[in-house]
Design an enzyme around this catalytic site. Structure first.
Site, mmCIF file in Angstrom:
data_model
loop_
_atom_site.group_PDB
_atom_site.id
_atom_site.type_symbol
_atom_site.label_atom_id
_atom_site.label_comp_id
_atom_site.label_asym_id
_atom_site.label_seq_id
_atom_site.Cartn_x
_atom_site.Cartn_y
_atom_site.Cartn_z
ATOM 1 N N THR A 97 0.867 -1.181 0.000
ATOM 2 C CA THR A 97 0.000 0.000 0.000
ATOM 3 C C THR A 97 0.899 1.225 0.000
ATOM 4 O OG1 THR A 97 -1.656 -1.180 1.294
ATOM 5 C CG2 THR A 97 -1.844 1.221 1.200
ATOM 6 N N LYS A 172 -7.778 1.572 -3.250
ATOM 7 C CA LYS A 172 -7.434 1.172 -1.877
ATOM 8 C C LYS A 172 -7.557 2.354 -0.909
ATOM 9 C CE LYS A 172 -5.068 -0.942 1.496
ATOM 10 N NZ LYS A 172 -5.531 -2.082 2.246
HETATM 11 P P1 NAD Z 1 5.644 -6.146 7.311
HETATM 12 O O1 NAD Z 1 6.425 -5.041 7.901
HETATM 13 O O2 NAD Z 1 5.235 -7.308 8.170
HETATM 14 O O3 NAD Z 1 6.413 -6.750 6.030
HETATM 15 C C1 NAD Z 1 7.224 -5.996 5.171
HETATM 16 C C2 NAD Z 1 8.432 -6.865 4.842
HETATM 17 O O4 NAD Z 1 9.221 -6.198 3.859
HETATM 18 C C3 NAD Z 1 9.342 -7.093 6.057
HETATM 19 O O5 NAD Z 1 9.499 -8.479 6.282
HETATM 20 C C4 NAD Z 1 10.656 -6.421 5.660
HETATM 21 O O6 NAD Z 1 11.804 -7.063 6.172
HETATM 22 C C5 NAD Z 1 10.576 -6.530 4.150
HETATM 23 N N1 NAD Z 1 11.486 -5.634 3.461
HETATM 24 C C6 NAD Z 1 11.849 -4.364 3.802
HETATM 25 N N2 NAD Z 1 12.756 -3.896 2.915
HETATM 26 C C7 NAD Z 1 12.950 -4.878 1.992
HETATM 27 C C8 NAD Z 1 13.752 -4.990 0.830
HETATM 28 N N3 NAD Z 1 14.525 -3.991 0.432
HETATM 29 N N4 NAD Z 1 13.710 -6.158 0.125
HETATM 30 C C9 NAD Z 1 12.902 -7.170 0.509
HETATM 31 N N5 NAD Z 1 12.122 -7.118 1.619
HETATM 32 C C10 NAD Z 1 12.140 -5.984 2.345
HETATM 33 O O7 NAD Z 1 4.341 -5.467 6.662
HETATM 34 P P2 NAD Z 1 2.999 -6.193 6.203
HETATM 35 O O8 NAD Z 1 1.988 -6.117 7.287
HETATM 36 O O9 NAD Z 1 3.330 -7.499 5.576
HETATM 37 O O10 NAD Z 1 2.500 -5.152 5.078
HETATM 38 C C11 NAD Z 1 3.111 -5.085 3.807
HETATM 39 C C12 NAD Z 1 2.345 -4.089 2.957
HETATM 40 O O11 NAD Z 1 0.978 -4.513 2.858
HETATM 41 C C13 NAD Z 1 2.315 -2.678 3.539
HETATM 42 O O12 NAD Z 1 2.439 -1.763 2.482
HETATM 43 C C14 NAD Z 1 0.949 -2.601 4.211
HETATM 44 O O13 NAD Z 1 0.455 -1.277 4.276
HETATM 45 C C15 NAD Z 1 0.122 -3.459 3.292
HETATM 46 N N6 NAD Z 1 -1.056 -4.084 3.915
HETATM 47 C C16 NAD Z 1 -0.963 -4.670 5.136
HETATM 48 C C17 NAD Z 1 -2.094 -5.253 5.709
HETATM 49 C C18 NAD Z 1 -2.018 -5.927 7.068
HETATM 50 O O14 NAD Z 1 -3.081 -6.217 7.641
HETATM 51 N N7 NAD Z 1 -0.823 -6.192 7.602
HETATM 52 C C19 NAD Z 1 -3.314 -5.235 5.024
HETATM 53 C C20 NAD Z 1 -3.373 -4.667 3.751
HETATM 54 C C21 NAD Z 1 -2.233 -4.084 3.208
#
Ligand code: NAD
Length: 301
Positions: A97, A172
């Protein structure tokens, strides 16, 4: 494993990306994955992905690259790093997002180097990611959407092609802005009802079938009782964390300002959640009702 499936590079194996990648593996896709966090790597390995040491290695042989990253800055930086490492014609699908402008910039970066790109943010949370029932909102060219569709259908229960580049992100943030506003409005009405002697049960009985009805009330009621599965019944454990709602409302507020929209409620909702987020980032966003109640009591004292 089926041979006709495209090879997938998956970057970002966090709360969402980890289970999404696992679902692709289960469906027979060969997934080459990267995340800098060792625990995420271990889980992906246990789920059957091939985990590599760099982002560039993860995209080198891929036909489709999926990214699921924290924010737009990370997406743009990573695209800068990996684009030259991919095969010509690779399709990049960003499910993070992020700001609409960042999504458009990421797609332009990819296209300028001979690749193809979609923005494909999701709703449905961690439970939807694990169950493969996410809703995908997709922006990009119709042919690229058609190529990604079978893969998105593995991870999602509903996939909507919303328009050109950035329009998936637009869907979104429009949805989540409306959800944030409606949760605040509902919570104010509930607290007003409490003050006026209206029980939560009677409030629900009336409003759930009257003109004030909303998803926030009937599927996600912010007070315990009427909707047993809502986070209010579980001490406001997320669910959808306040930190994520605050992030999405910030993106919506930026988009309102950048596009000259007189979105007073959207801006106010972003401010209300920013304040709540300072102490309650980890609680479900529906706990805003407890904040409104506490502040109302302070005001009367
Ligand atoms: P999270 O922080 O758990 O996961 C993000 C991952 O990206 C981490 O594991 C991190 O180590 C990794 N990362 C960071 N830099 C990186 C790089 N350079 N290369 C590879 N990996 C890298 O976050 P999440 O909850 O999984 O959310 C991810 C996305 O989805 C966000 O943009 C969030 O807004 C969106 N989202 C989350 C939810 C939810 O309920 N968690 C729902 C809808 C959308």
């Amino acid at each position: 494993m089926t041979t006709e499936n495209p090879k997938v590079g998956f970057l970002g194996l966090g709360h969402m990306g980890g289970p999404m990648a696992a679902n692709l593996v289960r469906a027979g896709y060969a997934v080459v994955a990267f995340d800098p966090v060792p625990a995420a790597q271990d889980q992906a390995r246990a789920d059957g992905a091939s985990v590599v040491a760099t982002a560039a290695e993860a995209v080198a042989e891929a036909d489709i690259v999926v990214t699921m990253l924290p924010n737009g800055r990370v997406v743009l930086d990573l695209y800068g790093e990996i684009l030259s490492a991919a095969k010509p014609g690779t399709l990049f699908v960003d499910s993070s997002t992020i700001d609409v402008a960042d999504a458009v910039a990421a797609a332009e970066l990819a296209v300028a180097q001979g690749y193809r790109a979609l923005d494909a943010p999701v709703s449905g949370g961690v439970a939807g990611a694990a169950a493969g029932t996410l809703t995908f909102m997709v922006g990009g060219a119709p042919d690229d959407f058609a190529q990604a569709l079978p893969l998105l259908e593995v991870m999602g229960g509903k996939v909507v092609h919303c328009g050109g580049a950035g329009v998936g992100q637009a869907a979104k943030i429009c949805n989540n802005m409306l959800l944030g506003i409606s949760m605040i409005g509902l919570s104010e009405a509930i607290v007003l009802g409490e003050k006026l002697g209206l029980t939560h049960e009677k409030f629900f009985d009336v409003v759930s079938t009257a003109s004030g009805q909303s998803w926030a009330l009937t599927s996600y009621c912010p007070v315990p009782g009427p909707v047993p599965a809502s986070p209010a019944n579980n001490d406001y454990r997320p669910g959808f964390a306040t930190a994520l709602m605050t992030k999405d409302l910030g993106l919506a507020a930026n988009a309102l300002a950048a596009n000259g929209v007189d979105g007073q409620l959207g801006q106010l909702a972003a401010q209300i959640y920013q304040r709540f987020n300072r102490d309650e980032a980890g609680r479900d966003f529906s706990a805003i009702v407890t904040d409104i109640r506490t502040r109302s009591e302070q005001e009367q004292a």
